[in-house]
Design a protein around this motif. Sequence first.
Motif, short mmCIF file in Angstrom:
data_model
loop_
_atom_site.label_atom_id
_atom_site.label_comp_id
_atom_site.label_asym_id
_atom_site.label_seq_id
_atom_site.Cartn_x
_atom_site.Cartn_y
_atom_site.Cartn_z
N PRO A 1 112.43 57.38 27.34
CA PRO A 1 112.16 56.69 26.08
C PRO A 1 110.79 56.00 26.09
CG PRO A 1 113.65 55.39 27.41
CD PRO A 1 113.41 56.64 28.18
N THR A 2 109.73 56.76 25.90
CA THR A 2 108.38 56.21 26.02
C THR A 2 107.65 56.02 24.70
OG1 THR A 2 107.52 58.44 26.42
CG2 THR A 2 108.05 57.11 28.36
N ARG A 3 108.33 56.17 23.58
CA ARG A 3 107.71 55.81 22.31
C ARG A 3 108.66 54.90 21.54
NH1 ARG A 3 109.57 59.00 17.94
NH2 ARG A 3 110.74 60.86 18.58
N GLY A 4 108.06 53.93 20.85
CA GLY A 4 108.88 52.97 20.12
C GLY A 4 108.00 52.07 19.28
N ILE B 1 106.37 42.89 23.31
CA ILE B 1 107.76 43.32 23.34
C ILE B 1 107.87 44.79 22.92
CG2 ILE B 1 110.09 42.86 22.51
CD1 ILE B 1 108.85 40.50 24.03
N TYR B 2 108.56 45.58 23.73
CA TYR B 2 108.80 46.99 23.43
C TYR B 2 110.24 47.16 22.96
CZ TYR B 2 109.25 52.05 24.35
OH TYR B 2 109.47 53.41 24.25
N THR B 3 110.42 47.82 21.81
CA THR B 3 111.76 47.93 21.22
C THR B 3 111.89 49.24 20.45
OG1 THR B 3 113.37 46.73 19.85
CG2 THR B 3 111.07 46.74 19.08
N ASN B 4 113.09 49.52 19.98
CA ASN B 4 113.35 50.68 19.14
C ASN B 4 112.87 51.97 19.80
OD1 ASN B 4 114.42 51.84 16.80
ND2 ASN B 4 112.50 51.66 15.66
N SER C 1 111.75 46.44 27.02
CA SER C 1 110.92 45.96 28.12
C SER C 1 109.86 45.06 27.52
CB SER C 1 110.31 47.12 28.92
OG SER C 1 109.39 47.83 28.13
N PHE C 2 109.00 44.47 28.35
CA PHE C 2 108.03 43.50 27.84
C PHE C 2 106.91 43.33 28.85
CE2 PHE C 2 111.08 41.33 30.42
CZ PHE C 2 110.35 40.40 31.14
N LYS D 1 104.47 39.11 15.61
CA LYS D 1 103.67 40.04 14.81
C LYS D 1 103.84 41.45 15.31
CE LYS D 1 98.75 40.96 13.83
NZ LYS D 1 97.38 40.49 14.08
N GLN D 2 104.08 42.38 14.39
CA GLN D 2 104.22 43.78 14.78
C GLN D 2 102.86 44.41 15.03
OE1 GLN D 2 106.42 46.27 12.08
NE2 GLN D 2 106.53 47.99 13.52
N ILE D 3 102.76 45.19 16.10
CA ILE D 3 101.55 45.93 16.43
C ILE D 3 101.64 47.32 15.79
CG2 ILE D 3 100.23 46.96 18.33
CD1 ILE D 3 100.02 43.94 18.15
N GLY D 4 100.50 47.80 15.29
CA GLY D 4 100.50 49.12 14.67
C GLY D 4 101.28 49.17 13.38
N LYS D 5 101.30 48.06 12.66
CA LYS D 5 102.05 48.01 11.41
C LYS D 5 101.49 49.06 10.45
CE LYS D 5 104.04 44.66 8.22
NZ LYS D 5 104.09 43.24 7.81
N GLY D 6 102.37 49.81 9.83
CA GLY D 6 101.94 50.88 8.95
C GLY D 6 102.03 52.25 9.61
N LYS D 7 102.09 52.28 10.93
CA LYS D 7 102.30 53.54 11.64
C LYS D 7 103.77 53.95 11.49
CE LYS D 7 98.12 53.57 13.46
NZ LYS D 7 97.09 54.49 12.93
N PRO D 8 104.07 55.24 11.61
CA PRO D 8 105.48 55.66 11.53
C PRO D 8 106.34 54.96 12.57
CG PRO D 8 104.02 57.57 11.39
CD PRO D 8 103.16 56.39 11.73
N GLU D 9 107.58 54.75 12.24
CA GLU D 9 108.50 54.04 13.14
C GLU D 9 108.63 54.77 14.48
OE1 GLU D 9 113.26 52.86 13.21
OE2 GLU D 9 112.24 53.22 11.31
N SER D 10 108.64 53.99 15.54
CA SER D 10 108.86 54.49 16.91
C SER D 10 107.86 55.58 17.30
CB SER D 10 110.29 55.04 17.06
OG SER D 10 111.22 54.02 16.92
N THR D 11 106.58 55.33 17.01
CA THR D 11 105.55 56.31 17.40
C THR D 11 104.50 55.72 18.34
OG1 THR D 11 104.24 55.79 15.40
CG2 THR D 11 105.76 57.67 15.28
N LEU D 12 104.61 54.44 18.68
CA LEU D 12 103.62 53.84 19.58
C LEU D 12 104.05 54.02 21.03
CD1 LEU D 12 102.70 52.64 16.87
CD2 LEU D 12 102.28 50.48 18.07
#
Length: 336
Positions: free
Chosen positions: A102-105, A91-94, A79-80, A118-129
Amino acid sequence: MLFRTSKKTILSFFVFQLLVLLVYAQPGIPVTKWTPDGNSYYQAEKGEIVKTDLPGLTKTTFISKKDLTANGKAIVPRSFQLSEDGNLALIYTNAKRVWRYPTRGDYWVLNRSTGELKQIGKGKPESTLQFAKFSPDATKVAYVCEHNIYVEDLASGAIKKLTDDKGTKKLINGTFDWVYEEEFAMRDGFRWSPDGKSIAYWQIDANQIRDYFMLNTTDSVYSQVIPVEYPKVGEPPSPARIGVVDINNADTKWMNVPGDPAQHYIVRMEWSAPGEIILQQLNRRQNESKLMLCNTATAEAKTIYAESDSAWVATISEWTNDVTGWDWINGKKEFL
């Protein structure tokens, strides 16, 4: 015979339509985003975002697969969101499932003018935002990660933590526990203020709720025990409160909502004006409802409407899966 065949065809069509609604009307998967003038709409299709113009249904690629490629890897949009001027796309992915949906990614921001992705929350665990949103001026993005709210400056990339879970997974900021999702379809638990200087959010304290142990027998050869904080019949639910956090200093002011938090639910909350929040409170039996206005400067709450019923009071989750927003009319002087 012809009538019987037509009847079967019509029934099959309606069953198919119902299945489509059940699958695609899930949180995090909006089917269509309309342009402000209502003459076109956007959809995520086959790894890109397509714009369809009305009435001719002419399709053009709005954001291409090439635009959504980072370090040779395709970012497939689930979604976006678009900034008000349409230049920035969030952009929402993964995506991964939380309870039902599916509300975290992962989230990425595309600058359509420069092509920067540019990735948001870079450095956070994958699919946790979760539930990332532009600020009103689109200079920042706020999101939930592992039960805390963060705000990220798009120009500098600086990330600021706005809430504190006190080191426990059961103090939940900006999203909800099982009961709120089960009873009221609530998942996204924070709202930007109109001026973009603060964020209003729910905090759920599930520390006193005992765990109900479920077995996951599908994800591995060996079953896994999954603890879920779940109040059984007769036990109080998680108390909830509403806070307003200043994004500059991360200080939270808690609204003085009357009533025992463990015997009431706060089932809706939105900004009604700068410095003012509107919320809906239900009692434990869900047969008494109060609408309140909260002054975010003084934290005082005032009841403006109350209703009750011998059975229960209907809430928005009974007729829609999207419980965010408030249906204002007449220049925000009235609401539905």
